[in-house]
Motif scaffolding. Structure first.
Motif, PDB file in Angstrom:
ATOM      1  N   ILE A  20      33.025 -61.458 -18.715  1.00 47.31           N
ATOM      2  CA  ILE A  20      32.453 -62.538 -19.526  1.00 47.31           C
ATOM      3  C   ILE A  20      32.448 -63.844 -18.737  1.00 47.31           C
ATOM      4  CG2 ILE A  20      32.820 -63.931 -21.610  1.00 47.31           C
ATOM      5  CD1 ILE A  20      33.913 -61.328 -22.909  1.00 47.31           C
ATOM      6  N   GLN A  21      33.519 -64.121 -18.007  1.00 47.13           N
ATOM      7  CA  GLN A  21      33.580 -65.342 -17.193  1.00 47.13           C
ATOM      8  C   GLN A  21      32.564 -65.293 -16.059  1.00 47.13           C
ATOM      9  OE1 GLN A  21      37.760 -64.996 -16.341  1.00 47.13           O
ATOM     10  NE2 GLN A  21      38.272 -66.696 -17.725  1.00 47.13           N
ATOM     11  N   VAL A  22      32.410 -64.138 -15.418  1.00 46.32           N
ATOM     12  CA  VAL A  22      31.429 -64.004 -14.337  1.00 46.32           C
ATOM     13  C   VAL A  22      30.023 -64.177 -14.901  1.00 46.32           C
ATOM     14  CG1 VAL A  22      30.476 -62.452 -12.595  1.00 46.32           C
ATOM     15  CG2 VAL A  22      32.940 -62.584 -12.929  1.00 46.32           C
ATOM     16  N   ALA A  23      29.765 -63.625 -16.068  1.00 52.92           N
ATOM     17  CA  ALA A  23      28.455 -63.784 -16.701  1.00 52.92           C
ATOM     18  C   ALA A  23      28.176 -65.265 -16.972  1.00 52.92           C
ATOM     19  CB  ALA A  23      28.397 -62.986 -18.002  1.00 52.92           C
ATOM     20  N   GLY A  32      23.788 -58.356 -20.365  1.00 53.16           N
ATOM     21  CA  GLY A  32      22.800 -58.346 -19.285  1.00 53.16           C
ATOM     22  C   GLY A  32      23.456 -58.122 -17.926  1.00 53.16           C
ATOM     23  N   LEU A  33      24.637 -58.706 -17.720  1.00 50.51           N
ATOM     24  CA  LEU A  33      25.353 -58.495 -16.459  1.00 50.51           C
ATOM     25  C   LEU A  33      25.826 -57.051 -16.350  1.00 50.51           C
ATOM     26  CD1 LEU A  33      26.453 -59.650 -13.843  1.00 50.51           C
ATOM     27  CD2 LEU A  33      28.510 -60.347 -15.089  1.00 50.51           C
ATOM     28  N   ARG A  34      26.294 -56.463 -17.453  1.00 51.35           N
ATOM     29  CA  ARG A  34      26.705 -55.055 -17.434  1.00 51.35           C
ATOM     30  C   ARG A  34      25.534 -54.153 -17.025  1.00 51.35           C
ATOM     31  NH1 ARG A  34      29.234 -56.452 -22.294  1.00 51.35           N
ATOM     32  NH2 ARG A  34      31.473 -56.554 -22.047  1.00 51.35           N
ATOM     33  N   ILE A  35      24.372 -54.410 -17.603  1.00 54.90           N
ATOM     34  CA  ILE A  35      23.187 -53.611 -17.284  1.00 54.90           C
ATOM     35  C   ILE A  35      22.810 -53.786 -15.823  1.00 54.90           C
ATOM     36  CG2 ILE A  35      20.699 -53.394 -17.727  1.00 54.90           C
ATOM     37  CD1 ILE A  35      21.392 -54.092 -20.687  1.00 54.90           C
ATOM     38  N   THR A  36      22.852 -55.018 -15.330  1.00 53.40           N
ATOM     39  CA  THR A  36      22.524 -55.294 -13.934  1.00 53.40           C
ATOM     40  C   THR A  36      23.486 -54.571 -13.002  1.00 53.40           C
ATOM     41  OG1 THR A  36      21.617 -57.457 -14.499  1.00 53.40           O
ATOM     42  CG2 THR A  36      22.252 -57.118 -12.213  1.00 53.40           C
ATOM     43  N   ARG A  45      25.334 -54.194  -5.633  1.00 46.41           N
ATOM     44  CA  ARG A  45      25.925 -53.779  -4.359  1.00 46.41           C
ATOM     45  C   ARG A  45      26.925 -54.797  -3.832  1.00 46.41           C
ATOM     46  NH1 ARG A  45      20.660 -51.772  -3.627  1.00 46.41           N
ATOM     47  NH2 ARG A  45      19.954 -53.712  -2.691  1.00 46.41           N
ATOM     48  N   ARG A  46      26.738 -56.076  -4.145  1.00 43.73           N
ATOM     49  CA  ARG A  46      27.649 -57.105  -3.652  1.00 43.73           C
ATOM     50  C   ARG A  46      28.882 -57.265  -4.536  1.00 43.73           C
ATOM     51  NH1 ARG A  46      24.896 -61.881  -1.434  1.00 43.73           N
ATOM     52  NH2 ARG A  46      27.007 -62.496  -0.923  1.00 43.73           N
TER      53      ARG A  46
END
Length: 72
Positions: A20-23, A32-36, A45-46
């Motif tokens: 959540i903090q990274v998002a 959306g970040l989970r899906i990415t 990859r990074r």
């Protein structure tokens, strides 16, 4: 002040950041970040090698997120 220091100050000095903090840092929704991260793309990859699982929770190293921001 380095990017890592800014992130550490902002999130209470923790060496790990939650998904959540990274998002929030990347201006994305958590879902959306989970899906990415489940896809085959440069962001996944990074960031996936920097993922740390503690139980069922997923965290990312603060230093790695700071490096990612600096290089972008």
């Amino acid at each position: 002040m380095t990017t890592e220091e800014v992130l550490l100050n902002r999130f209470g000095g923790s060496p790990l950041l939650s998904l959540i903090q990274v998002a929030e840092i990347l201006h994305r929704s958590p879902e959306g970040l989970r899906i990415t991260l489940n896809g085959d793309n440069e962001l996944a990859r990074r960031l996936l090698p920097e993922k740390v699982k503690i139980g069922r929770r997923v965290y990312f190293r603060t230093a790695a997120i700071a490096r990612f921001i600096d290089e972008a």
